[in-house]
Design an enzyme around this catalytic site. Structure first.
Site, mmCIF file in Angstrom:
data_model
loop_
_atom_site.group_PDB
_atom_site.id
_atom_site.type_symbol
_atom_site.label_atom_id
_atom_site.label_comp_id
_atom_site.label_asym_id
_atom_site.label_seq_id
_atom_site.Cartn_x
_atom_site.Cartn_y
_atom_site.Cartn_z
ATOM 1 N N GLY A 136 -45.730 34.870 14.455
ATOM 2 C CA GLY A 136 -44.935 34.434 13.405
ATOM 3 C C GLY A 136 -44.565 36.070 12.092
ATOM 4 O O GLY A 136 -45.673 37.023 12.752
ATOM 5 N N SER A 137 -43.976 35.330 11.032
ATOM 6 C CA SER A 137 -43.927 36.562 9.903
ATOM 7 C C SER A 137 -45.284 36.622 9.078
ATOM 8 O O SER A 137 -46.088 35.540 8.981
ATOM 9 C CB SER A 137 -42.797 35.850 9.319
ATOM 10 N N THR A 138 -45.117 37.938 8.182
ATOM 11 C CA THR A 138 -46.690 37.763 7.571
ATOM 12 C C THR A 138 -45.967 36.913 6.653
ATOM 13 O O THR A 138 -47.335 36.284 6.410
ATOM 14 C CB THR A 138 -46.373 39.263 6.742
ATOM 15 N N GLU A 166 -39.927 44.827 8.256
ATOM 16 C CA GLU A 166 -38.988 44.194 9.695
ATOM 17 C C GLU A 166 -37.562 43.679 9.301
ATOM 18 O O GLU A 166 -37.366 42.717 8.884
ATOM 19 C CB GLU A 166 -40.559 43.050 10.346
ATOM 20 N N LYS A 188 -47.584 24.396 18.324
ATOM 21 C CA LYS A 188 -45.736 23.470 18.023
ATOM 22 C C LYS A 188 -45.197 24.743 18.233
ATOM 23 O O LYS A 188 -45.619 25.811 17.299
ATOM 24 C CB LYS A 188 -46.546 23.416 16.504
ATOM 25 N N CYS A 219 -41.811 41.356 17.712
ATOM 26 C CA CYS A 219 -42.585 41.871 16.721
ATOM 27 C C CYS A 219 -43.646 43.365 17.189
ATOM 28 O O CYS A 219 -43.870 43.854 16.824
ATOM 29 C CB CYS A 219 -43.728 40.990 16.091
ATOM 30 N N GLU A 238 -51.118 36.878 13.854
ATOM 31 C CA GLU A 238 -50.707 37.967 14.868
ATOM 32 C C GLU A 238 -48.556 37.795 14.253
ATOM 33 O O GLU A 238 -48.279 36.868 14.389
ATOM 34 C CB GLU A 238 -50.356 37.860 16.600
#
Length: 487
Positions: free
Chosen positions: A236-238, A388, A184, A292, A258
């Site tokens: 991607g993002s946390t 971040e 995706k 990242c 990750e």
């Protein structure tokens, strides 16, 4: 004047690539993809709904038994052919990445494409010798055969900032393990998956082994929660990773993530300024700061703080901001308007906490989503040093280097973060740097470089930077189930 090549104009992809072909669905909505540099329309993709996701998962499920029976040597050879097919089109892929994401063309060939080729080539070498079956003595007499079986159908959700590279980090170990995959892409950067699917076909991968569904968050959630998916691998993002992990937990489904980072580069007191500063700048400004693994916290010894800050300010101020297709450009745009506004907000709020903006952070007078590279002097408790930013912003933080252990406070600052993805240590004494590196609570550490990932080694983070590893034999281990046959 834009230098974006005409070859990347108006790429159109359907909502799904299933069982070896793109399938057009007249009922699906479409998503426009625009250049972050100019706002120019680059293409459009369909948006996969439940029906499209169902068909992609079904194709992956149907291809799973046969692919799992292919020998490890042949699976490795297929990955090698895929690496070769991408290598043959690296210029085209780099141009498309520059147009779609805004990666500077001087960076995109290696940072976006050759990295992906390197990962797949590494798995081509690792897979034939991976211990998918081994024997050991039983503790109660006899023997035990330990088999590593493919976990099954993998839903792989890929970010927009380095899409091809991260896709390789997922495809490599998943295909090596005998899994099949539904990819995706991110809605901001789906176009190069058209080239990827052509390379998959050229490599001779069987139909259904790799499938693609396009769309946004709703499509990703449909894939994550699909009963036919055995594992989700997300980058991607946390915040989004937390949501995906929760959905997987509900179904007792395997999951690896990750996620974000706020990584530190520690400069030891003996580091030479002339070689260290260029590395520090590259470590945070690569891909316009949208990595990242960007080394966004630069931790400097107080005894040399002014010297390094002067050199860093000059280096950041000297970066060329402009059209990413121009090879003279160092920093291009961030991905979209929301990203630009977010970056500007961090820089704008920083002085309110006592930070000093040393250079940059302005909006250039030109079209596109640009923010000039910024250097901010702060302390580690400030927002800009803890969150971040995901843009071209570096933070410098001073540490006390007068005690018997002159790196103790630097290590404490580096580890004082909810993230733990990567780090770096710079020193004239490589062994001393390695000793400091071993104290960092992060997944990988570079010594005197920004090379925080090795293609044949594990990559991933501690703490809120994620769960699991990608890369190396350890990456394959995340896509298998262990079975013991006791005789």
């Amino acid at each position: 004047m834009t230098l974006l090549p005409e070859s990347v104009a108006m790429v159109e992809l359907a909502a799904r690539y299933v069982a070896g072909k793109w399938v057009s669905d007249t009922h699906t909505a479409t998503l426009d993809v625009t250049s972050p540099t100019t706002g120019k329309l680059l293409g459009a993709v369909g948006i996969a709904g439940r029906e499209e996701v169902d068909s992609a998962v079904a194709a992956a499920r149907g291809a799973l038994p046969a692919w799992g029976r292919v020998s490890a040597a042949d699976r490795g050879a297929a990955l090698g052919r895929l690496a070769d097919a991408l290598a043959a089109r690296k210029g085209e892929l780099a141009d498309l990445t520059t147009a779609e994401i805004g990666s500077p063309r001087s960076w995109s060939t290696f940072g976006q494409v050759i990295t992906a080729i390197g990962v797949l080539s590494a798995y081509a070498a690792i897979t034939p010798d991976y211990p998918f079956s081994s024997r050991r003595p039983s503790m109660t007499a006899g023997t035990v055969e330990v088999r590593q079986l493919p976990v099954g159908v993998v839903g792989a959700i890929v970010p927009w900032n380095t899409p091809l590279f991260v896709t390789a980090l997922k495809l490599g170990p998943a295909l090596a393990a005998g899994c099949t995959v539904v990819l995706k892409p991110a809605p901001d950067a789906p176009l190069e998956f058209g080239v990827l699917t052509e390379a998959i076909e050229e490599a001779g991968l069987p139909d259904g082994v790799v499938n693609v569904v396009n769309g946004g968050a709703t499509t990703g959630e449909l894939l994550t929660d699909h009963p036919g998916v055995d594992k989700v691998s997300f980058t991607g993002s946390t915040a989004v990773g937390s949501r995906i992990a929760a959905l997987c937990g509900k179904r007792i489904r395997r999951c690896s993530t990750e996620l974000g980072g706020k990584s530190a580069a520690i400069v030891l007191p003996d580091a030479p300024v002339e070689t260290t500063v260029p590395g520090l700048v590259a470590g945070v400004m690569g891909n316009n700061g949208q990595l990242c693994a960007a080394l966004t916290r630069i931790v400097l010894p107080r005894s040399r703080y002014d010297e390094f800050v002067t050199a860093l300010t000059s280096a950041v101020a000297g970066l060329t901001v402009g059209d990413p297709a121009d090879r003279a450009t160092d920093v291009g745009p961030v991905i979209n308007e929301a990203a630009r506004d977010r970056v500007e907000g961090f820089v704008r709020r920083a002085p309110g906490e006592g930070a000093t903006v040393l250079v940059g952070g302005e909006r250039p007078d030109r079209p596109g989503w640009f923010v000039s590279p910024a250097l901010v002097a702060a302390t580690n408790h400030m927002e800009i040093a803890r969150q971040e930013v995901f843009g071209p912003v570096a933070v410098v933080i001073a540490y006390d280097d007068t005690g018997p252990d002159d790196a103790a406070e630097a290590v404490a600052i580096a580890n004082d973060s909810r993230y733990g993805l990567v780090g770096a240590v710079w020193s004239a004494d490589e062994e001393r740097a390695a000793a400091v590196a071993a104290q960092l609570l992060v997944g990988s550490v570079a010594i005197n470089s920004t090379a925080v990932l090795d293609f044949g080694s594990p990559f991933g983070g501690f703490k809120q930077s994620g769960i699991g590893r990608e890369g190396g034999p350890e990456g394959i281990a995340g896509f298998v189930e262990h079975q013991a046959i006791i005789r």
